[in-house]
Scaffold this active site. Structure first.
Site, PDB file in Angstrom:
ATOM      1  N   HIS A   1      -5.560  -1.002   4.920  1.00 35.25           N
ATOM      2  CA  HIS A   1      -5.188   0.425   4.892  1.00 35.25           C
ATOM      3  C   HIS A   1      -6.333   1.181   5.575  1.00 35.25           C
ATOM      4  O   HIS A   1      -7.327   1.537   4.946  1.00 35.25           O
ATOM      5  CB  HIS A   1      -5.015   0.847   3.424  1.00 35.25           C
ATOM      6  CG  HIS A   1      -4.557   2.261   3.210  1.00 35.25           C
ATOM      7  ND1 HIS A   1      -3.561   2.590   2.331  1.00 35.25           N
ATOM      8  CD2 HIS A   1      -4.955   3.439   3.745  1.00 35.25           C
ATOM      9  CE1 HIS A   1      -3.371   3.905   2.335  1.00 35.25           C
ATOM     10  NE2 HIS A   1      -4.215   4.439   3.180  1.00 35.25           N
TER      11      HIS A   1
ATOM     12  N   THR B   1       0.853  -1.182   0.000  1.00 33.49           N
ATOM     13  CA  THR B   1       0.000   0.000   0.000  1.00 33.49           C
ATOM     14  C   THR B   1       0.889   1.231   0.000  1.00 33.49           C
ATOM     15  O   THR B   1       1.939   1.263   0.644  1.00 33.49           O
ATOM     16  CB  THR B   1      -1.020  -0.017   1.165  1.00 33.49           C
ATOM     17  OG1 THR B   1      -2.044   0.949   0.896  1.00 33.49           O
ATOM     18  CG2 THR B   1      -0.390   0.297   2.512  1.00 33.49           C
TER      19      THR B   1
ATOM     20  N   CYS C   1      -3.343   7.591   7.757  1.00 35.57           N
ATOM     21  CA  CYS C   1      -3.885   6.233   7.683  1.00 35.57           C
ATOM     22  C   CYS C   1      -2.890   5.251   8.305  1.00 35.57           C
ATOM     23  O   CYS C   1      -1.702   5.539   8.397  1.00 35.57           O
ATOM     24  CB  CYS C   1      -4.142   5.830   6.234  1.00 35.57           C
ATOM     25  SG  CYS C   1      -5.331   6.874   5.361  1.00 35.57           S
TER      26      CYS C   1
END
Lengths: 164, 210
Positions: A48, A25, A31
């Site tokens: 995520h 990711t 995040c």
């Protein structure tokens, strides 16, 4: 590592992998990238996570990958379907930065740390130990998780590459 | 009360045109301010008003992992939202050379002075953007002190999408590109009003929802 092996996990997304596959990711800011791994079955999972709790959701159809409290149970479920044993799972965390420093008192400004706290709370609820974490600070991270080895590679603009 | 969880239904073509005009006025003033500051013509493209999936918002500045320089500020007041001025690193260095007249180092690090100058550029642009919007709409809109980051576009932009994140996986943004002479795109100006702000902007302008 060939391109075919990489499974991309988008923003507010989750996925599972095994054998030689790599979960990736990009651009984690506030995040949090949560990875789970069962070293015996070599089943890996990555989420995520964007927001701490689905209680604040006002979505028509809930994206469960987006919230810490819904993403982690779903990730566990998906990994069990691939043959992972929930009692063997170990976690690693990355992200949860505060990208911008403000004098403001807006709660949104603290979203990174809150995401991390919420992820830990969920992992604790499932009694999943956290082996390593690279969270907080003020920089973005891209992560790759190798299902063969359970190694998490973290790249950042300022600090380069590190493994944990 | 409108159901803002389906913004795309709430916004008709006319509403999008109104938002485009809002972006035009704000960015027009910002472009003028930038021209004055740099003492050279700065053009802007007609703003795009789009409802985009989060991933595509990052793609529009080159991808989630592309390193960009971003000046972020929060808009407070009647119609809150987020604002980004995003430059690629070459454009940022060029801008500094033109502005400060310093011989800018080729290496990637920025000095305190350079960062401070860029912050001030962001401050001036955002201020002129917002004050023209406030005049136009009669809404009170105040910028917070700007914050600057040089990092991956995904990490930076995702922060401005949190308010939309509670409602779905897309956000509506007003995207204006700045051009300098013959050169390629120099920067993006993103205005991402909070979902709740659209109703206020429309009613301030006397526009009814469809």
């Amino acid at each position: 590592m060939t391109q075919e092996n990489i499974i991309k996990v988008g923003m507010a997304d989750l996925n599972v992998a095994r054998q030689t596959e790599v979960l990736k990711t990009t651009g984690l800011g506030s995040c949090v990238g949560v990875t789970l791994y069962d070293s015996r079955s070599k089943v890996a999972g990555m989420a995520h996570v964007m927001l701490p709790s689905s209680e604040i959701a006002r979505e028509g159809s809930l994206n469960i990958a987006k919230y810490a409290d819904t993403a982690i149970p779903e990730l566990i479920k998906r990994m069990e379907q691939l043959g992972a044993n929930i009692n063997k799972l170990e976690a690693k965390l990355a992200g949860g930065a505060q990208m911008f420093a403000f004098a403001g008192n807006n709660d949104t400004m603290r979203i990174g740390p809150r995401n991390v706290e919420s992820c830990k709370e969920m992992l604790n609820r499932y009694k999943i130990p956290i082996l390593a974490e690279d969270t907080g600070a003020n920089y973005g991270r891209t992560i790759e998780f190798y299902s063969e080895t359970g190694v998490l590679v973290i790249r950042s603009v300022q600090l380069g590459v590190k493994e944990m | 009360m409108n159901d803002f969880s389906h913004l795309e239904d709430f916004l008709g073509d006319f509403q999008l045109d109104v938002l485009k005009e809002v972006g035009n006025i704000g960015a027009g003033h910002a472009a003028t301010a930038l021209s004055t500051l740099l003492d050279k013509p700065i053009d802007m493209l007609v703003p795009k008003v789009r409802m985009l999936p989060f991933e595509e918002i990052c793609e529009s500045v080159g991808g989630a992992e592309t390193v960009v320089l971003a000046i972020f500020l929060r808009v407070e007041g009647d119609a809150p939202g987020n604002m980004f001025f995003i430059l690629d690193l070459v454009a940022a260095k060029n801008m500094l050379r033109d502005l400060v007249g310093l011989s800018i180092s080729d290496h990637e690090e920025y000095s305190e002075l350079e960062l401070s100058a860029l912050n001030e550029i962001g401050n001036i642009l955002a201020g002129s953007y917002l004050s023209s919007l406030a005049d136009f709409t009669n809404l009170n809109m105040q910028p917070t002190v700007p914050a600057l980051a040089i990092d991956m576009a995904g990490a930076i932009l995702s922060y401005g999408l949190l308010q939309f994140g509670q409602m779905g996986d897309q956000a509506l943004l007003i995207d204006t590109k700045f051009l300098e002479g013959e050169n390629e795109v120099q920067g993006h100006f993103f205005l991402i009003p909070d979902p709740e702000s659209f109703g206020k902007i429309f009613s301030a302008l006397g526009v009814v929802s469809p």
